[in-house]
Design a protein around this motif. Structure first.
Motif, mmCIF file in Angstrom:
data_model
loop_
_atom_site.group_PDB
_atom_site.id
_atom_site.type_symbol
_atom_site.label_atom_id
_atom_site.label_comp_id
_atom_site.label_asym_id
_atom_site.label_seq_id
_atom_site.Cartn_x
_atom_site.Cartn_y
_atom_site.Cartn_z
ATOM 1 N N MET A 196 33.780 1.379 -23.849
ATOM 2 C CA MET A 196 33.040 1.858 -22.589
ATOM 3 C C MET A 196 32.241 0.263 -22.289
ATOM 4 O O MET A 196 32.070 -0.475 -22.963
ATOM 5 C CB MET A 196 31.900 2.569 -23.400
ATOM 6 N N LEU A 197 32.292 0.372 -21.045
ATOM 7 C CA LEU A 197 32.250 -0.897 -20.195
ATOM 8 C C LEU A 197 30.542 -0.784 -19.502
ATOM 9 O O LEU A 197 30.492 -0.044 -18.688
ATOM 10 C CB LEU A 197 33.091 -1.772 -19.027
ATOM 11 N N ILE A 198 29.270 -1.500 -19.523
ATOM 12 C CA ILE A 198 27.965 -0.821 -18.870
ATOM 13 C C ILE A 198 27.579 -2.807 -17.817
ATOM 14 O O ILE A 198 27.920 -3.180 -18.796
ATOM 15 C CB ILE A 198 26.917 -1.423 -20.178
ATOM 16 N N ASP A 199 26.917 -1.786 -17.478
ATOM 17 C CA ASP A 199 26.763 -2.614 -15.579
ATOM 18 C C ASP A 199 24.884 -3.021 -16.164
ATOM 19 O O ASP A 199 24.561 -1.965 -15.962
ATOM 20 C CB ASP A 199 27.404 -1.936 -14.172
ATOM 21 N N TYR A 200 24.914 -4.259 -17.066
ATOM 22 C CA TYR A 200 23.621 -3.854 -17.389
ATOM 23 C C TYR A 200 22.758 -4.365 -16.253
ATOM 24 O O TYR A 200 21.637 -3.629 -16.252
ATOM 25 C CB TYR A 200 23.541 -5.376 -18.192
#
Length: 281
Positions: free
Chosen positions: A3-7
């Motif tokens: 999972m890659l989260i766009d902070y």
């Protein structure tokens, strides 16, 4: 699944949806969203991608108006910035990977990590530019509609149905992209739906003459816009572990930050989510 989260994207949303009466309301909301994602989606690996440059030179060189309106706004202190900085400290105290790169935005970091991945990738972001990464069945975008309790799962079919390349034609005022003069949202969506992609549209010979003239006049802009809008997938990132910690890497630091900034409740939710205990939020 990684999972890659766009902070920045999620933090911006929580800043504007969580009441400001809540201490550190943007970060409070972000940590609650993170806990919910961990419980509901159960990723094996995770990274939080950050903007180390929100207006990269290579994008400004291509289109000088890119986010230009935000430069004027930057004369005023950014109310989200202190919470953004504190959030990085909290995430690192957990032992969660926080990944950025000088001269690049979070979307470029996400594109690069997605290209490196050898398993399915879920990208969590409210930035439609990241729809360019979607590739069935390997990469999809989880687009928040209501917090993270309601997520639009964006696959190739969803993009074709809703978006295609129409943002390039229509423009994006929030990023300072003017679009093609005379082509609005409905026309842009119709053109892309009929031709399948911007490249096919530009090569087509059956476009109405008025539209064809507008497209021809905007060819230089469209070429530059593609360089601006598409995330860069070859950012020189160092090797980074995306392993999820079962317990905080720096528990004393985390406890101190939670106590000092009244974040004990969301921090506890993330701790419980990481350790696999039932989450009360």
């Amino acid at each position: 699944m990684v999972m890659l989260i766009d902070y920045s994207s999620l933090l911006f949303r929580t800043f504007h949806t969580i009441p400001s009466s809540v201490p550190m309301h943007a970060l409070y909301g972000f940590l609650n969203m993170l806990a919910r994602l961990l419980v509901d989606r159960r990723p094996d690996r995770l990274a939080v991608a950050v903007d180390d440059d929100w207006r990269p030179a290579f994008r400004v060189d291509a289109i000088p108006s890119y986010k230009a309106h935000r430069v004027a706004e930057s004369d005023e202190p950014d109310p989200i910035e202190p919470q953004e900085a504190l959030g990085r400290e909290v995430l690192r105290a957990f032992g969660i990977a926080v990944v950025g790169a000088d001269g690049f935005e979070a979307e470029d970091v996400i594109a690069t990590l997605a290209a490196r991945a050898r398993e399915r990738v879920d990208v969590v972001s409210g930035d439609r530019d990241l729809f360019a990464l979607v590739r069935d069945p390997d990469v999809r975008v989880l687009y928040p509609l209501t917090g993270v309790t309601k997520l639009l799962e964006v696959d190739e079919a969803e993009i074709t149905r809703r978006y295609g390349d129409f943002a390039l034609l229509r423009g994006d005022p929030s990023d300072g992209l003017p679009g093609v003069p005379g082509i609005g949202e409905k026309t842009a969506a119709k053109l892309v739906a009929e031709h399948g992609s911007l490249a096919r549209l530009l090569a087509a010979t059956d476009v109405p003459p008025a539209i064809a003239r507008r497209l021809e006049a905007a060819r230089e802009y469209l070429a530059a816009a593609r360089r601006v809008v598409l995330p860069v997938a070859d950012v020189p990132l160092p090797a980074v572990s995306l392993a999820l910690p079962a317990r905080p890497a720096h528990p004393r630091t985390l406890a101190r930050l939670a106590a000092e900034h009244e974040l004990k409740t969301p921090v506890k939710r993330v701790e419980d989510a990481l350790s696999g205990r039932p989450n009360s939020g």
